[in-house]
Each structure stands twice: as C-alpha cells, then as structure tokens.
Design an enzyme around this catalytic site. Structure first.
Site, PDB file in Angstrom:
ATOM      1  N   ASP A  89       6.258   1.715   5.513  1.00 41.45           N
ATOM      2  CA  ASP A  89       5.063   1.570   4.668  1.00 41.45           C
ATOM      3  C   ASP A  89       3.921   0.890   5.407  1.00 41.45           C
ATOM      4  O   ASP A  89       4.121   0.248   6.439  1.00 41.45           O
ATOM      5  CB  ASP A  89       5.400   0.765   3.400  1.00 41.45           C
ATOM      6  CG  ASP A  89       5.787  -0.685   3.694  1.00 41.45           C
ATOM      7  OD1 ASP A  89       6.543  -0.930   4.650  1.00 41.45           O
ATOM      8  OD2 ASP A  89       5.312  -1.589   2.970  1.00 41.45           O
ATOM      9  N   ASP A 150       1.132  -0.980  12.519  1.00 42.96           N
ATOM     10  CA  ASP A 150       2.043  -1.833  11.760  1.00 42.96           C
ATOM     11  C   ASP A 150       2.620  -0.962  10.644  1.00 42.96           C
ATOM     12  O   ASP A 150       2.002  -0.808   9.617  1.00 42.96           O
ATOM     13  CB  ASP A 150       1.291  -3.040  11.216  1.00 42.96           C
ATOM     14  CG  ASP A 150       2.129  -3.912  10.288  1.00 42.96           C
ATOM     15  OD1 ASP A 150       3.347  -3.712  10.244  1.00 42.96           O
ATOM     16  OD2 ASP A 150       1.548  -4.769   9.607  1.00 42.96           O
ATOM     17  N   GLU A 184       8.170  -2.993   3.143  1.00 45.68           N
ATOM     18  CA  GLU A 184       8.196  -4.293   3.831  1.00 45.68           C
ATOM     19  C   GLU A 184       6.949  -5.097   3.494  1.00 45.68           C
ATOM     20  O   GLU A 184       7.004  -6.313   3.315  1.00 45.68           O
ATOM     21  CB  GLU A 184       8.296  -4.095   5.340  1.00 45.68           C
ATOM     22  CG  GLU A 184       8.579  -5.370   6.127  1.00 45.68           C
ATOM     23  CD  GLU A 184       7.351  -6.072   6.667  1.00 45.68           C
ATOM     24  OE1 GLU A 184       7.505  -7.108   7.325  1.00 45.68           O
ATOM     25  OE2 GLU A 184       6.194  -5.629   6.427  1.00 45.68           O
ATOM     26  N   GLU A 185       5.816  -4.416   3.407  1.00 43.75           N
ATOM     27  CA  GLU A 185       4.539  -5.120   3.212  1.00 43.75           C
ATOM     28  C   GLU A 185       4.461  -5.801   1.849  1.00 43.75           C
ATOM     29  O   GLU A 185       3.615  -6.662   1.639  1.00 43.75           O
ATOM     30  CB  GLU A 185       3.360  -4.145   3.375  1.00 43.75           C
ATOM     31  CG  GLU A 185       3.253  -3.526   4.756  1.00 43.75           C
ATOM     32  CD  GLU A 185       2.807  -4.513   5.823  1.00 43.75           C
ATOM     33  OE1 GLU A 185       2.590  -5.697   5.501  1.00 43.75           O
ATOM     34  OE2 GLU A 185       2.678  -4.082   6.981  1.00 43.75           O
ATOM     35  N   ASP A 207       8.379  -4.986  15.352  1.00 47.60           N
ATOM     36  CA  ASP A 207       7.209  -5.073  14.472  1.00 47.60           C
ATOM     37  C   ASP A 207       6.301  -6.222  14.886  1.00 47.60           C
ATOM     38  O   ASP A 207       5.629  -6.821  14.049  1.00 47.60           O
ATOM     39  CB  ASP A 207       7.699  -5.266  13.023  1.00 47.60           C
ATOM     40  CG  ASP A 207       6.584  -5.094  11.997  1.00 47.60           C
ATOM     41  OD1 ASP A 207       5.530  -4.507  12.331  1.00 47.60           O
ATOM     42  OD2 ASP A 207       6.768  -5.559  10.856  1.00 47.60           O
ATOM     43  N   HIS A 390      -3.456  -4.542   9.156  1.00 41.27           N
ATOM     44  CA  HIS A 390      -3.976  -4.664   7.788  1.00 41.27           C
ATOM     45  C   HIS A 390      -5.506  -4.602   7.781  1.00 41.27           C
ATOM     46  O   HIS A 390      -6.132  -5.157   6.886  1.00 41.27           O
ATOM     47  CB  HIS A 390      -3.521  -5.955   7.098  1.00 41.27           C
ATOM     48  CG  HIS A 390      -2.021  -6.092   7.016  1.00 41.27           C
ATOM     49  ND1 HIS A 390      -1.404  -6.997   6.198  1.00 41.27           N
ATOM     50  CD2 HIS A 390      -1.025  -5.421   7.641  1.00 41.27           C
ATOM     51  CE1 HIS A 390      -0.089  -6.889   6.342  1.00 41.27           C
ATOM     52  NE2 HIS A 390       0.149  -5.934   7.221  1.00 41.27           N
TER      53      HIS A 390
HETATM   54 ZN   LIG Z   1       4.795  -4.941   9.847  1.00 42.42          ZN
END
Ligand SMILES: [Zn+2]
Length: 420
Positions: A89, A150, A184-185, A207, A390
């Site tokens: 994700d 990411d 995960e986010e 990551d 992000h």
């Molecule tokens: Zn990540």
C-alpha cells in the site's frame, strides 16, 4: 558467473518498479475491511502472477490481501528460514492514482522541477541526500501524486533478488519466504499475517531510506484517551455550579510542555506526548493522545506526566471527573533483536559486501517489522532507497535500488555460509 553488481544492474529492478507504481494501492484509515481498499489486491494479483512465472509455484494472495511465496533452499545445510517483507500500500496522505514516473538520467546536482506541476520542485538544498546521487538516475513523479517508492521499491528489489537467485543456482541459499503486506501505512499491515503458515525464523523489511542503512530500533507506542465529564447547568443559572468540559480539556492541552516533549520540538531519541483529537461539549468530551518513546521507562514517564497534568487541572473542577486510559500500540523491536544479534549483524555485513558503508539507525515511528518482531519474528529494516516519502516530491535512484538487490542476495548467501 557474472559478478553480483552485473547481475543486479540488468535494469529489471527499474522495469519492475515502474510497473508497480502505476497501480494505485492507497490504503484507507477509515475503512473497516481487510485489506482496507480492494484495489491493493490488483498489485497482489500481479505479483502472484509474476512469482508463478519465475517458478515460485506456491505463491498466493489470501483473502486479507497478503501475498506469500517460497523460494526453496538450494543447499543441504540447515539454514534458518529468512522472510523478506515489503508493503504494497501507499500512504493515505497523498494520492497514488495515475502515477506518472519521470526518469532524470545522470543527475548533476540541480533542482528537479516536476513537469506535471512546476510549483513542485525537489530542491537540492532541501534534499541533502541528493548530493550522494551525482551521476545516478533519479525517478520522481510528475508532481501530481506520490511516487510509491515507499514501499514498491522494496517490492521490486525483493522480486528482482529472488529472480536472480533462481536464475543462478550456483549462488547457495536457504529457504526464503516472501511476504507482501497491505495496509502498513495505516498500522494494520501484519494484523492478519499467519506466522505459522509463513514458517520463517527471522525476517527483514526492505522499507528503509538511504542506501546502506539498517534500522533495528523503532519507537514504543501507546495511545491515551482522557474521558471528561463536566457539570452541565443552564447558562443563565450557572454561577458557581457549571463546569464546562470544553474548558477542562483546553486547560489540559494548555499545560502540556511547550518547548519539549512534542513532535514539533523533538528529534533523534527524544519521545513525546501528542494530542491527536479533542471532541467536547459542555457536559463531557474526550481527548486523544499518542505517546512515543524508545524506552518503556520513557513511555511510562510520559503517561504519568499526562496523568499528573489532568489531576492538577481537575482540582479546579470538583464536580467533574476525568478518566485516563492508556493502551499499548506497538513496541520497540530492539529488545527482541538484541536477543538475536546475528540478524542485524548479517544485514550489516551484506551491506558492506554490496560496497556500501553500513549505517545503523532508529526509526521515529513503527514498521511492520516492529510488530512482527514482537509477534515472534525478529525483523529489522533494511534500506530500499526511498526518499521524501508520503509526498509529491518522493524520489528513488536506480542505482540505490540495484544496491538493495545486491544486499538482499548477499544476505541470503551470508546466512547459508554461516550454517552448519
Ligand atoms: Zn513504508
């Protein structure tokens, strides 16, 4: 046999990466379902297809949107089973729909203007890590979306490393388990991971940020909720009787330290207490906080500080009540990893063998790995080359991704070398 740098520089990792980022896999914190968004399975299905195509016949996507696959050992030695983990994700903060990646070849230190929205500029002065990328090829977005390096860089790197290992049976390795998680986010990445089914002894999330970095420490995290009950009276007849919960809550927030102990005043190994929500009416309300620290003692201290502030404020409101509830969210994986020093040591050695200077750090946040470590699968984080994640300014370099592929291959070789 070609050297590892040659094997890993076949550009397949970049091709994979560019393919994965065009699939929108944004997760959603407001969704109740698993995965939080159905579209994450689009990438999961593609990865399973690709894993089948290279010969990992047990690859499968389960109902929770988790991808599992096995690369069988090609050695007779008893090597610990190693899990390679990345998340599918992307952050809910910035759209991941219609990602249009741009490739800046042979970067020379300039500011990078993103063509789809020229107000978005990756300024060299604001992104010092770019100075390590002179001569490299940088992938960015067009400025209208995030990139999704990411963690699709990590996915591409794991996929590429596994493909290279399969095509080069002269490189000996134990059993490798591949784990690609959704969500995960939003902190739910491993909620439905079945560790028995996975069957790994140790793991690595791929990551991390700068090439050469290994992170074996994360925040420990608690969530705190203060429930307030005030005294409600008609405003025309309230003198000496009304106790307004909105004002009680405001006073509590006002008494939090101003120059310390907040996200905006701390860095490195300092923790904080951070208000995340405040809902109140005259007669009652709730205050939400997150508490972060690298140690249990620090976490307890900060919880106690919050309690003391609330108690102090409540003395002025004898008719009102306040209840503090502190719940654990996740824990620093360091305590677990310290019991298995070889896990991080092998990663540092793999980074060295890939020709990089290893750098050990801590994360001011949590990872799938911190949860997995506490669930019983010790799991530090190795670099994927992600930067400015992000955000619309997110970037990754082709050469860093190739170094990550090399690092993963070395890691598999090191575990095999050490086994009896
Ligand atoms: Zn990540």
């Amino acid at each position: 046999m070609a050297s590892l740098p040659e094997l890993a520089s076949s550009h397949t990792v970049t091709e994979r990466f560019l393919r994965y980022v065009t699939i929108d896999t944004q997760s959603s914190p407001t969704s109740e379902s698993y995965p939080s968004t159905e579209k994450q399975k689009d990438l999961g299905r593609l990865l399973v297809q690709e894993l089948h195509a290279i010969g990992l016949s047990d690859a499968r996507l389960d109902e929770f949107g988790i991808v599992y696959a096995t690369l069988p050992a090609n050695t007779a030695k008893a090597v610990p089973v190693i899990c390679l983990c990345a998340h599918m994700d992307t952050s809910p903060d910035v759209t991941g729909k219609d990602v249009k990646p741009q490739l800046v070849r042979n970067y020379q230190g300039e500011d990078i203007v993103l063509p789809g929205d020229p107000t978005q500029v990756i300024r060299a002065a604001e992104h010092p890590a770019l100075q390590q990328q002179i001569g490299n090829d940088i992938i960015t977005t067009d400025g209208t979306t995030l990139l999704g390096a990411d963690n699709k860089a990590g996915i591409a790197e794991i996929m590429d490393a596994v493909t290279i290992l399969l095509a080069n049976p002269q490189i000996k390795h134990g059993t490798l388990k591949i784990l690609f998680t959704p969500d995960e986010e939003i902190g739910r990445g491993v909620d439905n991971v079945d560790l028995k089914k996975l069957g790994a002894d140790f793991g690595y999330t791929v990551d991390g940020e700068t090439a050469g970095s290994l992170e074996d420490e994360t925040f420990s995290a608690d969530k705190a909720t203060l429930t307030l009950r005030g005294v409600s009276v008609h405003p025309g007849f309230a003198k000496g009787r009304m106790e307004n919960a909105i004002k009680i809550g405001a006073r509590i927030i006002e008494r939090l330290p101003r120059d310390s102990c907040s996200p905006e005043t701390t860095e490195g190994r300092e923790g904080f207490v951070h208000p995340t929500g405040f809902e109140a009416k005259l007669e009652g309300g709730t205050l939400g906080f997150i508490i972060r620290d690298f140690t249990e003692a620090g976490l307890r201290e900060k919880g106690a500080m919050l309690e003391a502030i609330a108690e102090q404020v409540m003395r002025d409101f004898p008719g009102s009540t306040c209840e503090l509830k502190i719940e654990p969210q996740y824990r620093n994986m360091k305590a677990v990893l310290d019991r298995h020093p070889q896990v991080s040591a092998n990663a540092l050695e793999a980074i060295r063998r890939a020709g990089l200077a290893p750098h050990r750090g801590s994360i001011r946040g949590g990872t799938d790995g911190s949860r997995l470590s506490l669930m019983g699968l010790p799991c530090p984080n190795i670099f994927a080359g992600e930067h400015a994640f992000h955000s619309r300014l997110e970037w990754v370099s082709v050469q860093d991704m190739q170094k990550a592929v090399e690092t993963i291959i070395h890691l598999a070789m090191i575990w095999e070398e050490q086994a009896a």
